[in-house]
Design a protein around this motif. Structure first.
Motif, PDB file in Angstrom:
ATOM      1  N   UNK A 161       0.823  -1.219   0.000  1.00  0.00           N
ATOM      2  CA  UNK A 161       0.000   0.000   0.000  1.00  0.00           C
ATOM      3  C   UNK A 161       0.850   1.259   0.000  1.00  0.00           C
ATOM      4  N   UNK A 162       0.240   2.342  -0.446  1.00  0.00           N
ATOM      5  CA  UNK A 162       0.819   3.677  -0.388  1.00  0.00           C
ATOM      6  C   UNK A 162      -0.269   4.646   0.063  1.00  0.00           C
ATOM      7  N   UNK A 163       0.153   5.722   0.718  1.00  0.00           N
ATOM      8  CA  UNK A 163      -0.788   6.784   1.060  1.00  0.00           C
ATOM      9  C   UNK A 163      -0.555   7.954   0.125  1.00  0.00           C
ATOM     10  N   UNK A 164      -1.632   8.385  -0.533  1.00  0.00           N
ATOM     11  CA  UNK A 164      -1.551   9.421  -1.560  1.00  0.00           C
ATOM     12  C   UNK A 164      -2.487  10.575  -1.209  1.00  0.00           C
ATOM     13  N   UNK A 165      -2.121  11.756  -1.694  1.00  0.00           N
ATOM     14  CA  UNK A 165      -2.951  12.947  -1.500  1.00  0.00           C
ATOM     15  C   UNK A 165      -4.091  12.908  -2.511  1.00  0.00           C
ATOM     16  N   UNK A 166      -5.329  12.981  -2.013  1.00  0.00           N
ATOM     17  CA  UNK A 166      -6.502  12.746  -2.847  1.00  0.00           C
ATOM     18  C   UNK A 166      -7.522  13.861  -2.660  1.00  0.00           C
ATOM     19  N   UNK A 237      -4.990  12.442   2.977  1.00  0.00           N
ATOM     20  CA  UNK A 237      -3.935  11.482   2.707  1.00  0.00           C
ATOM     21  C   UNK A 237      -4.527  10.106   2.995  1.00  0.00           C
ATOM     22  N   UNK A 238      -4.770   9.333   1.919  1.00  0.00           N
ATOM     23  CA  UNK A 238      -5.552   8.114   2.062  1.00  0.00           C
ATOM     24  C   UNK A 238      -4.846   6.897   1.475  1.00  0.00           C
ATOM     25  N   UNK A 239      -5.217   5.742   2.001  1.00  0.00           N
ATOM     26  CA  UNK A 239      -4.693   4.472   1.518  1.00  0.00           C
ATOM     27  C   UNK A 239      -5.152   4.232   0.088  1.00  0.00           C
ATOM     28  N   UNK A 240      -4.197   3.932  -0.784  1.00  0.00           N
ATOM     29  CA  UNK A 240      -4.533   3.684  -2.182  1.00  0.00           C
ATOM     30  C   UNK A 240      -5.382   2.427  -2.332  1.00  0.00           C
ATOM     31  N   UNK A 241      -5.156   1.438  -1.443  1.00  0.00           N
ATOM     32  CA  UNK A 241      -5.988   0.235  -1.473  1.00  0.00           C
ATOM     33  C   UNK A 241      -7.424   0.572  -1.097  1.00  0.00           C
ATOM     34  N   UNK A 242      -7.589   1.379  -0.059  1.00  0.00           N
ATOM     35  CA  UNK A 242      -8.932   1.679   0.435  1.00  0.00           C
ATOM     36  C   UNK A 242      -9.770   2.451  -0.573  1.00  0.00           C
ATOM     37  N   UNK A 243      -9.128   3.272  -1.406  1.00  0.00           N
ATOM     38  CA  UNK A 243      -9.887   4.143  -2.321  1.00  0.00           C
ATOM     39  C   UNK A 243      -9.768   3.705  -3.778  1.00  0.00           C
ATOM     40  N   UNK A 244      -9.277   2.497  -4.026  1.00  0.00           N
ATOM     41  CA  UNK A 244      -9.031   2.046  -5.403  1.00  0.00           C
ATOM     42  C   UNK A 244     -10.273   2.172  -6.284  1.00  0.00           C
ATOM     43  N   UNK A 245     -11.443   1.784  -5.747  1.00  0.00           N
ATOM     44  CA  UNK A 245     -12.671   1.854  -6.544  1.00  0.00           C
ATOM     45  C   UNK A 245     -12.999   3.293  -6.934  1.00  0.00           C
ATOM     46  N   UNK A 246     -12.840   4.214  -5.988  1.00  0.00           N
ATOM     47  CA  UNK A 246     -13.174   5.616  -6.265  1.00  0.00           C
ATOM     48  C   UNK A 246     -12.221   6.216  -7.296  1.00  0.00           C
ATOM     49  N   UNK A 260       3.491   8.485   0.484  1.00  0.00           N
ATOM     50  CA  UNK A 260       4.163   7.976   1.681  1.00  0.00           C
ATOM     51  C   UNK A 260       4.067   6.466   1.671  1.00  0.00           C
ATOM     52  N   UNK A 261       5.209   5.806   1.801  1.00  0.00           N
ATOM     53  CA  UNK A 261       5.207   4.343   1.884  1.00  0.00           C
ATOM     54  C   UNK A 261       4.444   3.901   3.129  1.00  0.00           C
ATOM     55  N   UNK A 262       3.631   2.894   2.949  1.00  0.00           N
ATOM     56  CA  UNK A 262       2.777   2.458   4.045  1.00  0.00           C
ATOM     57  C   UNK A 262       3.086   1.007   4.412  1.00  0.00           C
ATOM     58  N   UNK A 263       2.151   0.362   5.066  1.00  0.00           N
ATOM     59  CA  UNK A 263       2.281  -1.037   5.438  1.00  0.00           C
ATOM     60  C   UNK A 263       1.674  -1.909   4.350  1.00  0.00           C
ATOM     61  N   UNK A 264       1.558  -3.170   4.600  1.00  0.00           N
ATOM     62  CA  UNK A 264       1.000  -4.106   3.622  1.00  0.00           C
ATOM     63  C   UNK A 264      -0.238  -4.794   4.183  1.00  0.00           C
ATOM     64  N   UNK A 265      -1.099  -5.231   3.286  1.00  0.00           N
ATOM     65  CA  UNK A 265      -2.241  -6.050   3.686  1.00  0.00           C
ATOM     66  C   UNK A 265      -1.845  -7.521   3.575  1.00  0.00           C
ATOM     67  N   UNK A 266      -2.183  -8.289   4.625  1.00  0.00           N
ATOM     68  CA  UNK A 266      -1.859  -9.712   4.655  1.00  0.00           C
ATOM     69  C   UNK A 266      -3.122 -10.531   4.901  1.00  0.00           C
TER      70      UNK A 266
END
Length: 295
Positions: A161-166, A237-246, A260-266
C-alpha cells in the motif's frame, strides 16, 4: 414418571423389543446383558408394569409392552428425523476479521458474491484495527494491515500500500495552494501505524510545513475522511488500497506525485485450512487485483 430420567431405559426397551433378545440389544448398546437387564427392570419399576414375558428360550412383549413399543419407536424416529434435518440445514459460521476501511470498501459491497460461492456458509465480518488471536478459534480468516512477521500462521501478502494525496475530481491539481488548501486528517495512522503516516510527515518530506491558520479537520476513522473528500471538503492522505474503486470510477483523484510508503495487507489463517478458507482467500485476491492493480 419423570421422562428426563427414563430416556436411556426407553432406548434400551426399544432395542430389546425390536430384536426380542437381550444379548443382541446389549451388543447394539455396547452394554453387558446384565447392565441392559437392569435398565429394563428399572423402567418396569418406574412404570409399575411388566413389559416382557421372560420364558426359558425366548422373551415376548406383554400387551403393555406392545403399546409402549409402538409409541417409543415412533418417538425415536421423529427425534432422529429432526436431528438429521438440523444437521443437513446447519450453516457453517465463517468469520472474517479485517480493518474498518477494508471491510467497508472491499468486503461489504461484494459479500453477496462470496455468499453465492458458498451458499451453505454464513459469513460474519468483524471490523477492527486491534490485533486478534487466530489461535482462539473465533476467526477463520484475518485481513490485517501490518509489517508481516506473523508467527505460526499461514501468511500471504495481499497488497502493498501507499498513502496518496486525494481530492474531489473538481479540484484542479495545478491550482492547489498547499498553504491554504483544507486538510482532512484521520488519527488511525498516528495511533496504530509505526510509520506514522500523516500530513505532517507528507509535508516534511517535501521541505514544506502546514501553514498557520490553514483549515483542518480531524476524524478518528479513515472511512469518515474518505466521505469528507467525496463531499469536496478538502484533501486527505488516504490508503490507495482503500480508495481504489473511487480512483477507478473517477470519483476521487490523486493530486500529487508524492506518496508515503505504508504497510501491507496480509491474509492470515491457521496452518490447517479447508476449502472455504482457501476459496475465500482466492476470492479476496481476485477482487483486489481486478481494481487495485489497474489504477
Amino acid at each position: 414418571m419423570d421422562l428426563h430420567y427414563s430416556l436411556e431405559q426407553l432406548l434400551a426397551f426399544q432395542y430389546v423389543a425390536e430384536s426380542l433378545s437381550f444379548k443382541k440389544a446389549a451388543e447394539r448398546l455396547h452394554l453387558t446383558p446384565t447392565a441392559l437387564s437392569h435398565r429394563i427392570k428399572k423402567l418396569e419399576n418406574q412404570l409399575n408394569l411388566k413389559l416382557f414375558e421372560r420364558k426359558t428360550r425366548k422373551i415376548e412383549l406383554t400387551a403393555e409392552g406392545e403399546f409402549l413399543f409402538k409409541h417409543v419407536q415412533t418417538g425415536f424416529e421423529h427425534i432422529q428425523k429432526a436431528l438429521l434435518q438440523l444437521n443437513q440445514n446447519q450453516q457453517r459460521l465463517f468469520t472474517i476479521t479485517t480493518t474498518p476501511p477494508y471491510a467497508s470498501e472491499w468486503l461489504i459491497p461484494y459479500l453477496p458474491e462470496l455468499q453465492a460461492l458458498y451458499p451453505d456458509v454464513m459469513f460474519r465480518v468483524h471490523a477492527s484495527y486491534d490485533p486478534v488471536n487466530m489461535q482462539s478459534g473465533q476467526y477463520d480468516l484475518a485481513i490485517r494491515y501490518g509489517q508481516g512477521g506473523y508467527q505460526e500462521l499461514d501468511v500471504e501478502l495481499l497488497a502493498e500500500d501507499q498513502y496518496v494525496a486525494v481530492s474531489h475530481p473538481s479540484i484542479e491539481s495545478e491550482n492547489i495552494d498547499w498553504n491554504r488548501v483544507p486538510l482532512i486528517h484521520f488519527s488511525w495512522g498516528d495511533e496504530y501505524c509505526p510509520k506514522r503516516i500523516n500530513w505532517q510527515k507528507w509535508y516534511s518530506q517535501q521541505n514544506m510545513q502546514i501553514h498557520v491558520g490553514q483549515r483542518q479537520v480531524f476524524y478518528n476513522e479513515e472511512n469518515h475522511a474518505i466521505r469528507a473528500v467525496l463531499a469536496g471538503q478538502g484533501i486527505a492522505l488516504l490508503s490507495k488500497v482503500a480508495i481504489a474503486h473511487y480512483l477507478q470510477m473517477g470519483m476521487l483523484k490523486v493530486v500529487s506525485k508524492h506518496y508515503v510508503e505504508a504497510l501491507n495487507y496480509y491474509l492470515l489463517s491457521s496452518l490447517k485450512q479447508d476449502e472455504v478458507i482457501v476459496g475465500t482467500k482466492k476470492w479476496c485476491r481476485e477482487k483486489l487485483e481486478g481494481t487495485y492493480k489497474v489504477i
